[in-house]
Design an enzyme around this catalytic site. Structure first.
Site, PDB file in Angstrom:
ATOM      1  N   GLU A   1      15.346  48.900  51.583  1.00 42.60           N
ATOM      2  CA  GLU A   1      16.608  48.972  50.836  1.00 42.60           C
ATOM      3  C   GLU A   1      17.761  49.438  51.720  1.00 42.60           C
ATOM      4  OE1 GLU A   1      17.169  47.731  47.843  1.00 42.60           O
ATOM      5  OE2 GLU A   1      15.091  47.094  48.014  1.00 42.60           O
TER       6      GLU A   1
ATOM      7  N   ASP B   1      38.124  27.420  70.129  1.00 44.51           N
ATOM      8  CA  ASP B   1      37.133  27.422  69.050  1.00 44.51           C
ATOM      9  C   ASP B   1      37.769  27.683  67.692  1.00 44.51           C
ATOM     10  OD1 ASP B   1      34.837  26.966  70.446  1.00 44.51           O
ATOM     11  OD2 ASP B   1      34.427  29.074  70.817  1.00 44.51           O
TER      12      ASP B   1
ATOM     13  N   PRO C   1      24.708  44.260  54.007  1.00 46.33           N
ATOM     14  CA  PRO C   1      25.468  43.355  53.139  1.00 46.33           C
ATOM     15  C   PRO C   1      26.606  44.080  52.437  1.00 46.33           C
ATOM     16  CG  PRO C   1      23.246  43.727  52.267  1.00 46.33           C
ATOM     17  CD  PRO C   1      23.301  44.373  53.604  1.00 46.33           C
TER      18      PRO C   1
ATOM     19  N   ARG D   1      29.451  36.178  74.123  1.00 41.48           N
ATOM     20  CA  ARG D   1      30.026  34.939  74.656  1.00 41.48           C
ATOM     21  C   ARG D   1      31.516  35.099  74.970  1.00 41.48           C
ATOM     22  NH1 ARG D   1      32.691  31.610  71.071  1.00 41.48           N
ATOM     23  NH2 ARG D   1      32.125  29.639  72.057  1.00 41.48           N
TER      24      ARG D   1
HETATM   25  N1  SAM Z   1      19.737  47.210  49.412  1.00 43.53           N
HETATM   26  C1  SAM Z   1      20.671  46.575  50.298  1.00 43.53           C
HETATM   27  C2  SAM Z   1      21.873  46.072  49.510  1.00 43.53           C
HETATM   28  O1  SAM Z   1      21.684  45.538  48.438  1.00 43.53           O
HETATM   29  O2  SAM Z   1      23.009  46.176  50.004  1.00 43.53           O
HETATM   30  C3  SAM Z   1      20.037  45.407  51.005  1.00 43.53           C
HETATM   31  C4  SAM Z   1      19.072  45.803  52.065  1.00 43.53           C
HETATM   32  S1  SAM Z   1      18.478  44.448  52.977  1.00 43.53           S
HETATM   33  C5  SAM Z   1      17.124  43.961  52.043  1.00 43.53           C
HETATM   34  C6  SAM Z   1      17.742  45.181  54.377  1.00 43.53           C
HETATM   35  C7  SAM Z   1      18.589  45.189  55.629  1.00 43.53           C
HETATM   36  O3  SAM Z   1      18.907  43.854  55.991  1.00 43.53           O
HETATM   37  C8  SAM Z   1      19.917  45.891  55.554  1.00 43.53           C
HETATM   38  O4  SAM Z   1      19.781  47.285  55.732  1.00 43.53           O
HETATM   39  C9  SAM Z   1      20.660  45.260  56.695  1.00 43.53           C
HETATM   40  O5  SAM Z   1      20.286  45.833  57.926  1.00 43.53           O
HETATM   41  C10 SAM Z   1      20.136  43.826  56.684  1.00 43.53           C
HETATM   42  N2  SAM Z   1      21.027  42.882  55.992  1.00 43.53           N
HETATM   43  C11 SAM Z   1      20.734  42.175  54.886  1.00 43.53           C
HETATM   44  N3  SAM Z   1      21.718  41.348  54.542  1.00 43.53           N
HETATM   45  C12 SAM Z   1      22.690  41.506  55.465  1.00 43.53           C
HETATM   46  C13 SAM Z   1      23.979  40.932  55.628  1.00 43.53           C
HETATM   47  N4  SAM Z   1      24.467  40.031  54.793  1.00 43.53           N
HETATM   48  N5  SAM Z   1      24.710  41.329  56.687  1.00 43.53           N
HETATM   49  C14 SAM Z   1      24.234  42.263  57.542  1.00 43.53           C
HETATM   50  N6  SAM Z   1      23.019  42.840  57.424  1.00 43.53           N
HETATM   51  C15 SAM Z   1      22.253  42.476  56.401  1.00 43.53           C
END
Ligand code: SAM
Length: 276
Positions: free
Chosen positions: A149, A206, A122, A191
């Site tokens: 995390e 698209d 994220p 795709r």
């Molecule tokens: N502690 C991190 C933060 O606050 O940025 C969040 C970790 S999340 C609980 C666990 C995993 O979910 C991340 O390492 C990533 O691989 C995935 N993830 C969660 N949200 C995501 C998003 N919006 N885009 C891409 N990957 C995501």
């Protein structure tokens, strides 16, 4: 194209072998390897995470497990299962039949010989249709699925010695793990590989291809539950239909994502519609 996914939940990646992606596997356009990160864990419990330095909640994925896993996947020495297609699609012609295969390389950049490592997080840069388009020309993409995390940041820094690394987010929300993000990103990329969608125009028109959201679509029947298909679509006048579609795309974009209009090239007719 080859995709490799490193994850602690290999079964989460099952959807990659269904429908058009499964068909792309059958056609030899795509191979997919799924690797269980725990294969690189060295302790008896096969642990992949540890407490965070500096304190705080949750656990962080360990560099000592991720480093060797990404080394082996980059070198092509990782044992893992390659996904097969879920069902035979070859004898089932469909409107989205892979056809007219025209696999062109669109790679570029200084170290284009290195595989691309996509790390969903994220905290990454937003993943866009432009990324999907660019990455559809890659030969080898590796995905690192975080959990807890996330992954110790040094893994990403170190991986830059063997990969072109991209940390990307699929949206402003937090998922439990990277697997679902990988499904989203992989599907958007695959795709667009030439030959995967039978009709190239279907993705050229698209949403986002011209910077706008796509307007509404209709099929038979012409009248349904008191609702009618717009008259212009029966006119047989292609210019008129194209203009109507452009107008609908402009109006929907203005209503839902007005910020997109700031980067779109608008004609005088477009402007007049939006000002009206
Ligand atoms: N502690 C991190 C933060 O606050 O940025 C969040 C970790 S999340 C609980 C666990 C995993 O979910 C991340 O390492 C990533 O691989 C995935 N993830 C969660 N949200 C995501 C998003 N919006 N885009 C891409 N990957 C995501």
């Amino acid at each position: 194209m080859r995709l490799d996914v490193v994850t602690i939940f290999p079964e989460y990646l099952e959807p990659l072998r269904h429908a058009l992606l499964g068909k792309a596997i059958e056609q030899g356009i795509l191979t997919v390897g799924v690797h269980d990160l725990r294969n690189w864990a060295t302790d008896v419990h096969k642990s992949v995470d540890d407490t965070p330095y500096g304190g705080g909640p949750g656990m962080v994925m360990k560099p000592g497990v991720w480093g060797p896993a990404l080394d082996d996947v980059a070198a092509g020495t990782a044992a893992g299962r390659d996904l097969t297609s879920s069902l035979p699609h070859v004898d089932k012609p469909r409107h989205d039949e892979p056809a007219d295969i025209d696999r062109q390389a669109t790679r570029g950049g200084d170290d284009a010989d290195l595989p691309l490592l996509i790390v969903p997080t994220p905290a990454g840069r937003p993943f866009t249709q432009a990324d999907a388009q660019e990455w559809s020309g890659e030969d080898h993409i590796v995905f690192a699925c975080g959990r807890y995390e996330g992954i110790d940041q040094r893994v990403v820094e170190d991986a830059a010695n063997r990969y072109r690394v991209r940390e990307v987010s699929i949206g402003d929300y937090v998922l439990i793990g990277g697997e679902v993000a990988v499904l989203v990103i992989a599907e958007a990329i695959v795709r667009l590989i030439p030959g995967v969608l039978g009709n190239r125009r279907s993705h050229e028109e698209d949403s986002f291809s011209d910077g706008l959201l796509e307007g509404p679509s209709y099929t038979k029947p012409r009248h349904w539950r008191g609702l009618d298909v717009p008259e212009v679509l029966f006119s047989g006048n292609h210019a008129k239909v194209d203009r109507w579609r452009r107008d609908q795309a402009l109006l929907r974009t203005r209503a839902v994502r007005p910020e997109l209009l700031e980067t779109v090239e608008l004609s005088d007719v477009d402007r007049k519609l939006l000002e009206g």
